[in-house]
Design an enzyme around this catalytic site. Sequence first.
Site, mmCIF file in Angstrom:
data_model
loop_
_atom_site.group_PDB
_atom_site.id
_atom_site.type_symbol
_atom_site.label_atom_id
_atom_site.label_comp_id
_atom_site.label_asym_id
_atom_site.label_seq_id
_atom_site.Cartn_x
_atom_site.Cartn_y
_atom_site.Cartn_z
ATOM 1 N N GLY A 1 38.875 17.433 44.126
ATOM 2 C CA GLY A 1 39.085 17.360 42.681
ATOM 3 C C GLY A 1 39.882 18.521 42.102
ATOM 4 O O GLY A 1 40.092 18.592 40.903
ATOM 5 N N LYS B 1 32.471 7.373 56.368
ATOM 6 C CA LYS B 1 33.139 8.639 56.077
ATOM 7 C C LYS B 1 32.004 9.642 55.901
ATOM 8 O O LYS B 1 31.205 9.562 54.961
ATOM 9 C CB LYS B 1 33.961 8.529 54.798
ATOM 10 N N THR C 1 40.672 11.869 42.874
ATOM 11 C CA THR C 1 40.669 12.422 41.510
ATOM 12 C C THR C 1 42.018 12.309 40.805
ATOM 13 O O THR C 1 42.094 11.879 39.646
ATOM 14 C CB THR C 1 40.243 13.904 41.543
ATOM 15 N N ALA D 1 41.195 15.325 50.144
ATOM 16 C CA ALA D 1 40.741 16.229 49.073
ATOM 17 C C ALA D 1 41.784 17.253 48.638
ATOM 18 O O ALA D 1 42.435 17.897 49.456
ATOM 19 C CB ALA D 1 39.478 16.979 49.453
ATOM 20 N N GLY D 2 41.898 17.350 47.330
ATOM 21 C CA GLY D 2 42.726 18.396 46.728
ATOM 22 C C GLY D 2 44.165 17.990 46.454
ATOM 23 O O GLY D 2 44.902 18.755 45.841
#
Lengths: 370, 263
Positions: B165, B104, B214, B191-192
Amino acid sequence: MTFSDVFKTLDRSEIEETLYKKDTNDVKSAIAKTKLTYDDFLALISPAAEAHIDEMAKRANSIVKRRFGNVINLYAPLYVSNECTNSCVYCGFNVNNKIKRVSLTIDEALKEADILYNHGIRDILLVSGEAPKTVTIPYLKELTQRLHRKFASIALEIYPLSADDYRQIARAGCDGLTIYQESYDGELYEKVHLKGRKRDFFYRLETPDRGGAAGLRRLGIGILMGLSDWRTDCAFLAKHAAYLTKKYWRSKISVSFPRLRPAFGGFEPLCDVTDANLVQVITALRIYLNDIGIVLSTREKPALRDSLVPLGITQMSAGSKTTPGGYVTDTNSCEQFAVEDTRSPADVCRMLSRLGYDPVFKDWDAGFIR
Amino acid sequence: MTAKQQSDDNIIINGREFSSRLFVGTGKFSSVQSMVGAIKASGAEIVTVALRRVDIDNPVDDIISALGGLDILILPNTSGARNADEAVRLARLARAAGCEPWIKLEVTPDPNYLLPDPIETLKAAKILVKDGFTVMPYINADPILAKRLQDAGVHTVMPLGSPIGSNQGLRTKDSIRIIIEQAEVPVVVDAGLGAASHAAQAMELGADAVLVNTAIAVSKNPAMMAHSFMLGTIAGREAFLAGIPSKRETAEASSPLTGFLRE
């Protein structure tokens, strides 16, 4: 441009006056914001914010959790020399102090490092006094190169160097720099730094700029709480950290603000900093600068360190000895300052796990650097 | 092959099939046990690990040894790399240490928002593809960059929903929609994503998979949160496959008003 240029535009007495005038409404309004201004930060370190410490703690805890997760990075200092040409009135290494001066050979330093390695430490901070004749650039390069084989991350907390020197040591495998301004109060600075190169306030102030220009990945700055008015010094520390974050955007910026501890020479802190004050600084910095690294030193007592962990801390030293050769001989004689938290890294790990944190020894890889 | 993998809706990356469309990360957990519990509950078959966090040469590294017992693909990531050289070096070190040549690719020069550098990411992707890696680059939701990376031969594109995050969900929805529309390789929204509903939303858009870290790691109950993301991912996928009715400005009666014309 360096931070000196920014610093010269700041009026210490004006900042001090502004922050001491902040009231409860200013504090409430600052806590309620998602993105704080510098003026909001001044409210959070003002006396008026003392009544809001619980709300600040809750806010700081939620920010640090989201940004950094349930982890604390652990590192340990390796003192390579206590020789020093400076006379800092609060420091055990003061040139005027009649202590046994020790500078470790490369092999002796590696033996110290082996002990730290066996404790699981992979992030190491090389520390010395102002000893450019013994802790030379070739010495630092060789030591870094040899440590680089075993340690994921190596940083320096020694006397200020030139950008070229930082570049050379970075190429050898060093990725970070910590340099305390101690206090941003110029007048006080002169009074407590009586002799040596450290008297040059601005050369020291520009050290993180030189490290950043040299491409160091981690830049740490700090103050000693107990020298000048701590609130005003924190205001400058935050300004400096914000400047570095913006300018050296590839580097991770961290701050430390240990309270002065007794050291050889019998120096007493010039002003009192309570536990609540310390909490206020940690939480205010976390709320203002969400992504900043905040380092908690072994100068604080174990019980207090444990309680401070959830409030915004990201890094802790563990099992520290602040005297050269202290790990091999298991002593802390001729130390720079008195260590309050004498727990081993394993004990600190157990404490962190108990509090619901994963102790992280490795958060960097030597493979990043050639 | 397990029963799960025999289903006909597997995601295929570089010829390899995975039945779970939820990938998870390993950072920010309060303990290795909590991480393992969450991975199990998520049903994830691809689990990404930051190379900077693990001692890749050390088989007793706690993260690596904990993951070793699970039936997953460990997907090393280059998080922390500031440029192409560093990312390539790290990927090669991981392969040399025995990891599968899957990477990745993360090139994130800014340590705070961890936003990906498009120029260095493309540069590294070209090198790693030539080097025989299965390359899964983390990118901003930039449709042209996604195309350029596909031209370079990457095996997925992983656009961010919002900064890592941040738990803000799909802030880049419009661009992700274009990336999906134009994609020749699987699109993994990375992400997010802060809640199962965000994962569902990404899957409803037509994403092939999502990656979450996260939101799971810092929740009060990581295993339960991981499971909720699994359900959200499946729900979104099924809704996408079933065909989501298009939205209208006005209400439309289930019984048409003009029905009498056909009586």
